[in-house]
Design a protein around this motif. Structure first.
Motif, PDB file in Angstrom:
ATOM      1  N   HIS A 272       1.323   5.486  -2.034  1.00  0.00           N
ATOM      2  CA  HIS A 272       0.715   6.582  -2.818  1.00  0.00           C
ATOM      3  C   HIS A 272       1.816   7.347  -3.539  1.00  0.00           C
TER       4      HIS A 272
ATOM      5  N   HIS B 172      -6.040  -2.068   5.647  1.00  0.00           N
ATOM      6  CA  HIS B 172      -4.685  -1.528   5.596  1.00  0.00           C
ATOM      7  C   HIS B 172      -4.423  -0.642   6.802  1.00  0.00           C
TER       8      HIS B 172
ATOM      9  N   GLU C 102      -7.997   3.005  -2.549  1.00  0.00           N
ATOM     10  CA  GLU C 102      -8.481   2.607  -1.265  1.00  0.00           C
ATOM     11  C   GLU C 102      -9.805   3.269  -0.965  1.00  0.00           C
TER      12      GLU C 102
ATOM     13  N   HIS D 241       0.839  -1.213   0.000  1.00  0.00           N
ATOM     14  CA  HIS D 241       0.000   0.000   0.000  1.00  0.00           C
ATOM     15  C   HIS D 241       0.867   1.254   0.000  1.00  0.00           C
TER      16      HIS D 241
ATOM     17  N   ASP E 226       2.306   2.918   3.197  1.00  0.00           N
ATOM     18  CA  ASP E 226       1.416   4.076   3.065  1.00  0.00           C
ATOM     19  C   ASP E 226       2.246   5.299   2.659  1.00  0.00           C
TER      20      ASP E 226
HETATM   21 ZN   LIG Z   1      -3.398   4.948   1.891  1.00  0.00          ZN
END
Ligand SMILES: [Zn+2]
Length: 253
Positions: free
Chosen positions: A11, A152, A95, A9, A202
């Motif tokens: 970004h 997550h 997500e 996970h 993340d």
């Molecule tokens: Zn996230």
């Protein structure tokens, strides 16, 4: 040198990477990163997330609407997500989920989350769930839809982790396990069945100690891996191998 780092996970579309995104992403495989699932937060950014997945073999995409991005959601957004999932590098809806930390109307959050849960069932696709200070409603909906879900950045107790296991969910943990005040995460990391655990950053958020507050990238998963491996009495490489297998099974890669 570690290998088999699978970041379940991240970004990488975030503006924090604008200055050096390509140099950084190109450097990840030589740091042992074998896979990254880059998550989107709205339709706009989903297209850029897919473009990055096209550019790099080891990067995959998840497409969905984050609960903080509900403004100006087009009426046909579900159709648009469904269309985007046809891309071969799209491996999940996400997500999506619930965020009760921010003052966002709950009925809207619940509707958009439920619609994406139903879409994941209809399309038979995994779904990446964001649950921030919303355990009750999130788990009511997981019980209702029984999706193939990854919760997550899991922040619940060991009891809630066990409920997630009963529902067949996967859980991902990241930099938070290295924080001093992370009692829940450490307990969950100690108790979770190892075949249901994924690692995540993340990124660019949630950088582990000693980088807390700085920009995070997938290579920093090692700090969480070392902490969790020590709790479980295995080596960090063993944990990386297990969690990479789990991520590939969950995302069907
Ligand atoms: Zn996230």
């Amino acid at each position: 040198m570690f290998q088999n780092i699978f970041d379940s996970h991240a970004h990488y579309d975030d503006g924090w990477f604008d200055a050096d995104r390509d140099a950084l992403l190109a450097s990840l495989p030589e740091k042992g990163v074998c896979g990254v699932v880059n998550n989107s937060v709205d339709l706009e950014n989903a297209k850029r997330v897919i473009a990055l997945a096209e550019q790099y073999d080891f990067i995959y995409a998840a497409v969905g609407i984050h609960p903080e991005n509900l403004e100006n959601l087009p009426g046909d957004y579900l159709l648009q997500i469904a269309e985007l999932t046809k891309h071969p590098k799209v491996v999940a809806i996400g997500e999506t989920g619930l965020d009760y930390h921010w003052d966002i109307p709950k009925p809207d959050q619940l509707r958009v989350f439920e619609e994406q849960l139903q879409l994941s069932i209809d399309l038979n696709m995994p779904i990446v769930v964001h649950d921030r200070e919303a355990h009750g409603d999130t788990f009511d909906l997981l019980r209702k839809y029984k999706p193939n879900a990854l919760v997550h950045c899991f922040s619940g107790s060991v009891e809630l982790m066990r409920e997630a296991m009963r529902l067949g969910c996967y859980i991902s943990l990241g930099g938070v396990v290295t924080f001093k005040n992370a009692r829940h995460s450490v307990e969950v990391a100690s108790e979770i069945p190892l075949d249901r655990l994924l690692l995540e950053t993340d990124a660019p958020y949630m950088a582990p100690v000693p980088f807390r507050g700085k920009r995070c990238d997938s290579s920093m998963i090692l700090y969480a891996a070392e902490k969790i491996a020590s709790l479980r009495g295995i080596t960090a490489q063993e944990l990386l191998d297990i969690t990479a297998d789990n991520a590939k099974r969950f995302y069907r890669i």
